[in-house]
Design a protein around this motif. Sequence first.
Motif, PDB file in Angstrom:
ATOM      1  N   GLU A  52     -27.788 -33.906 -11.128  1.00 27.22           N
ATOM      2  CA  GLU A  52     -28.067 -35.037 -12.012  1.00 27.22           C
ATOM      3  C   GLU A  52     -28.840 -36.102 -11.235  1.00 27.22           C
ATOM      4  O   GLU A  52     -28.553 -36.359 -10.072  1.00 27.22           O
ATOM      5  N   VAL A  53     -29.791 -36.728 -11.895  1.00 25.62           N
ATOM      6  CA  VAL A  53     -30.550 -37.815 -11.298  1.00 25.62           C
ATOM      7  C   VAL A  53     -29.937 -39.128 -11.791  1.00 25.62           C
ATOM      8  O   VAL A  53     -29.893 -39.370 -13.000  1.00 25.62           O
ATOM      9  N   GLU A  54     -29.453 -39.925 -10.843  1.00 27.72           N
ATOM     10  CA  GLU A  54     -28.814 -41.191 -11.192  1.00 27.72           C
ATOM     11  C   GLU A  54     -29.770 -42.086 -11.980  1.00 27.72           C
ATOM     12  O   GLU A  54     -30.948 -42.201 -11.654  1.00 27.72           O
ATOM     13  N   GLY A  55     -29.237 -42.712 -13.030  1.00 28.51           N
ATOM     14  CA  GLY A  55     -30.035 -43.645 -13.825  1.00 28.51           C
ATOM     15  C   GLY A  55     -31.090 -42.966 -14.673  1.00 28.51           C
ATOM     16  O   GLY A  55     -32.052 -43.600 -15.100  1.00 28.51           O
ATOM     17  N   SER A  56     -30.919 -41.675 -14.913  1.00 28.05           N
ATOM     18  CA  SER A  56     -31.907 -40.917 -15.672  1.00 28.05           C
ATOM     19  C   SER A  56     -31.190 -39.819 -16.454  1.00 28.05           C
ATOM     20  O   SER A  56     -30.078 -39.429 -16.125  1.00 28.05           O
ATOM     21  N   LYS A  57     -31.854 -39.320 -17.465  1.00 28.41           N
ATOM     22  CA  LYS A  57     -31.313 -38.188 -18.215  1.00 28.41           C
ATOM     23  C   LYS A  57     -31.762 -36.869 -17.607  1.00 28.41           C
ATOM     24  O   LYS A  57     -31.328 -35.811 -18.017  1.00 28.41           O
ATOM     25  N   GLY A  58     -32.646 -36.971 -16.619  1.00 24.20           N
ATOM     26  CA  GLY A  58     -33.223 -35.777 -16.032  1.00 24.20           C
ATOM     27  C   GLY A  58     -32.380 -35.154 -14.943  1.00 24.20           C
ATOM     28  O   GLY A  58     -31.358 -35.683 -14.516  1.00 24.20           O
ATOM     29  N   LYS A  59     -32.838 -33.998 -14.508  1.00 24.41           N
ATOM     30  CA  LYS A  59     -32.212 -33.258 -13.419  1.00 24.41           C
ATOM     31  C   LYS A  59     -33.277 -32.923 -12.388  1.00 24.41           C
ATOM     32  O   LYS A  59     -34.467 -32.946 -12.673  1.00 24.41           O
ATOM     33  N   ALA A  60     -32.820 -32.598 -11.190  1.00 27.13           N
ATOM     34  CA  ALA A  60     -33.704 -32.181 -10.112  1.00 27.13           C
ATOM     35  C   ALA A  60     -33.042 -31.005  -9.403  1.00 27.13           C
ATOM     36  O   ALA A  60     -31.871 -30.709  -9.631  1.00 27.13           O
ATOM     37  N   ASN A  61     -33.809 -30.336  -8.548  1.00 25.96           N
ATOM     38  CA  ASN A  61     -33.238 -29.235  -7.772  1.00 25.96           C
ATOM     39  C   ASN A  61     -32.613 -29.701  -6.466  1.00 25.96           C
ATOM     40  O   ASN A  61     -31.864 -28.962  -5.829  1.00 25.96           O
ATOM     41  N   PHE A  62     -32.909 -30.941  -6.070  1.00 26.59           N
ATOM     42  CA  PHE A  62     -32.417 -31.476  -4.801  1.00 26.59           C
ATOM     43  C   PHE A  62     -32.408 -33.001  -4.876  1.00 26.59           C
ATOM     44  O   PHE A  62     -33.309 -33.600  -5.454  1.00 26.59           O
ATOM     45  N   ALA A  63     -31.390 -33.613  -4.284  1.00 28.41           N
ATOM     46  CA  ALA A  63     -31.321 -35.070  -4.206  1.00 28.41           C
ATOM     47  C   ALA A  63     -30.733 -35.465  -2.859  1.00 28.41           C
ATOM     48  O   ALA A  63     -29.840 -34.799  -2.332  1.00 28.41           O
ATOM     49  N   VAL A  64     -31.252 -36.550  -2.303  1.00 26.10           N
ATOM     50  CA  VAL A  64     -30.767 -37.064  -1.023  1.00 26.10           C
ATOM     51  C   VAL A  64     -30.899 -38.586  -1.043  1.00 26.10           C
ATOM     52  O   VAL A  64     -31.821 -39.132  -1.654  1.00 26.10           O
ATOM     53  N   LYS A  65     -29.968 -39.246  -0.383  1.00 25.62           N
ATOM     54  CA  LYS A  65     -30.061 -40.699  -0.271  1.00 25.62           C
ATOM     55  C   LYS A  65     -30.369 -41.035   1.182  1.00 25.62           C
ATOM     56  O   LYS A  65     -29.593 -40.717   2.084  1.00 25.62           O
ATOM     57  N   PHE A  66     -31.514 -41.656   1.382  1.00 24.42           N
ATOM     58  CA  PHE A  66     -31.911 -42.067   2.716  1.00 24.42           C
ATOM     59  C   PHE A  66     -31.268 -43.410   3.045  1.00 24.42           C
ATOM     60  O   PHE A  66     -31.032 -44.239   2.160  1.00 24.42           O
ATOM     61  N   LYS A  67     -31.001 -43.629   4.308  1.00 25.97           N
ATOM     62  CA  LYS A  67     -30.391 -44.871   4.780  1.00 25.97           C
ATOM     63  C   LYS A  67     -31.241 -46.068   4.353  1.00 25.97           C
ATOM     64  O   LYS A  67     -32.462 -46.058   4.472  1.00 25.97           O
TER      65      LYS A  67
END
Length: 159
Positions: A52-67
């Motif tokens: 799940e993509v935060e703040g969106s209705k969309g999806k992704a294959n990969f998510a990461v939060k950078f510092k």
Amino acid sequence: MPIYVLLVKVELEGVSSLVTVENSPWILDIRSSKDPEQIREGVYISRGDDVEVEGSKGKANFAVKFKGSNSKSTCSVIDIKNYTQKEISAKDSGKFVPIAAFECRGLEIISWHPSTDFIATSEGGFCFGEIDLSEGDWCEYDEENDISVTVTDLEFKIE
């Protein structure tokens, strides 16, 4: 959103085709678009993964939060009609072939780590299954058709 394309060039001998493995993870090095010093090496991005993509209705294959970032960066494996190909054929030997595309938000793709991304078939029709290109070269012998098969001189670029 920027789209990065992985182009691969190999020399094929006795091999009729290399076909990308469906939903196989692409092993990539990525960096933050906002802070190029933040690099993540060897991340796995697969078309078969949905996040799940935060703040969106969309999806992704990969998510990461950078510092230091307020939101997650995302990447999805996509097809570009009439451009990306799932197969490198004997006629493509020695030419760059666009085999994968990645739609990215907040990150950049900087490198690819070849692995067991392809299924090889000999000119005689024998399927070797997934082959390992992590060393850049692969060779085998097709006993059924009495031919040597090789994949050599692997090169890639990301555009």
